[in-house]
Design an enzyme around this catalytic site. Structure first.
Site, PDB file in Angstrom:
ATOM      1  N   HIS A  18      25.805  39.578  71.032  1.00  0.00           N
ATOM      2  CA  HIS A  18      26.355  38.354  70.457  1.00  0.00           C
ATOM      3  C   HIS A  18      25.823  37.158  71.230  1.00  0.00           C
ATOM      4  O   HIS A  18      25.836  37.151  72.465  1.00  0.00           O
ATOM      5  CB  HIS A  18      27.884  38.367  70.514  1.00  0.00           C
ATOM      6  N   SER A  19      25.346  36.144  70.523  1.00  0.00           N
ATOM      7  CA  SER A  19      24.822  34.915  71.109  1.00  0.00           C
ATOM      8  C   SER A  19      23.677  35.261  72.064  1.00  0.00           C
ATOM      9  O   SER A  19      22.683  35.834  71.631  1.00  0.00           O
ATOM     10  CB  SER A  19      25.954  34.148  71.793  1.00  0.00           C
ATOM     11  N   MET A  20      23.787  34.952  73.359  1.00  0.00           N
ATOM     12  CA  MET A  20      22.734  35.334  74.292  1.00  0.00           C
ATOM     13  C   MET A  20      22.449  36.827  74.213  1.00  0.00           C
ATOM     14  O   MET A  20      21.291  37.263  74.334  1.00  0.00           O
ATOM     15  CB  MET A  20      23.129  34.968  75.722  1.00  0.00           C
TER      16      MET A  20
END
Length: 246
Positions: free
Chosen positions: A74-76
């Site tokens: 998720h995200s990074m």
């Protein structure tokens, strides 16, 4: 099947707590703990993605997790999952059976943010605006205060990253975006399609940037389980065909 889960900036494995209970006994959930947090709090967090990806690939190989595995980020974590998949492939190892990316624009779109250069006060406000402090702002703010150095290091990893063209992955992907996420819009999640020769299934759910901690979490887990079920069914079918007499 091993589902290796990579964290968002400043995140810890706690976000994946109880995932195993929802995904079933035949899925081994492997949350990754990066330096600078939890039991690794005395270690210096990475600020360079290339070094982090190389060491993550080494760790997966060392712990025999680079076979019959899927990646979720998720995200990074999505960016890390993509680069780890490429790194393992470039070392001659199998790609993941499936790559799940969540809350992250496609890799070639990175390079337009400088949040790691914000003051502490502005960085706190950014996390608050993205929904990262949760319902109890007081507890969340206290927690964030301790995490600011790790968060800033993680943001440096992401924001100094520059995509380099290489051939697309072959594995199928699933991309999750949220209606109220200003960092990863539906259009920017759709752009992941160019990074695989396999299929890309995209889901757009209710929530902010941290939707995986909110009401959309059960839906997210159901879709992950459904994709892993399809892979497990194909694997069993292949094994069944191999066992049949010629």
């Amino acid at each position: 099947m091993r589902l290796v889960c990579l964290p968002y900036a400043g995140g810890t494995p706690s976000v994946h707590r109880n995932w195993a209970a929802h995904l079933g006994d035949d899925v081994h959930v492997v949350p990754v703990l990066l330096p600078g947090r939890g039991l690794r709090s005395r270690e210096t967090p990475y600020t360079d993605l290339g070094a982090l990806v190389a060491d993550l690939a080494d760790a997966l190989i060392e712990h025999e997790l680079a076979q019959d595995y899927a990646l979720f980020g998720h995200s990074m974590g999505a960016l890390l999952a993509y680069e780890v998949a490429r790194e393992l492939r470039d070392r001659g190892l199998p790609e993941p059976a499936h790559l799940f990316v969540s809350g992250s624009k496609a890799p070639h779109l990175y390079g337009d943010r400088r949040d790691h250069l914000l003051s502490d006060a502005d960085l706190r406000q950014l996390v608050r605006d993205l929904g990262g402090l949760g319902a109890d702002d007081t507890i969340g703010s206290s927690y964030l205060e301790r995490r600011l150095p790790v968060l800033r290091a993680d943001l440096t990893v992401c924001e100094t990253y520059r995509w380099t063209p290489r051939r697309p992955l072959s594995c199928p992907m699933t991309a999750f975006s949220a209606t109220g996420d200003p960092i990863a819009s539906a259009h920017e999640m759709e752009a992941w399609r160019v990074h695989t020769r396999g299929s890309l299934l995209r889901h757009h759910v209710e929530g902010d940037h941290f939707f995986l901690n909110g009401p959309s979490r059960p839906y997210l887990l159901r879709e992950i389980r459904a994709e892993l079920d399809r892979h497990l069914a194909r694997r069993l079918d292949r094994l069944d065909r191999l066992d049949r007499p010629m």
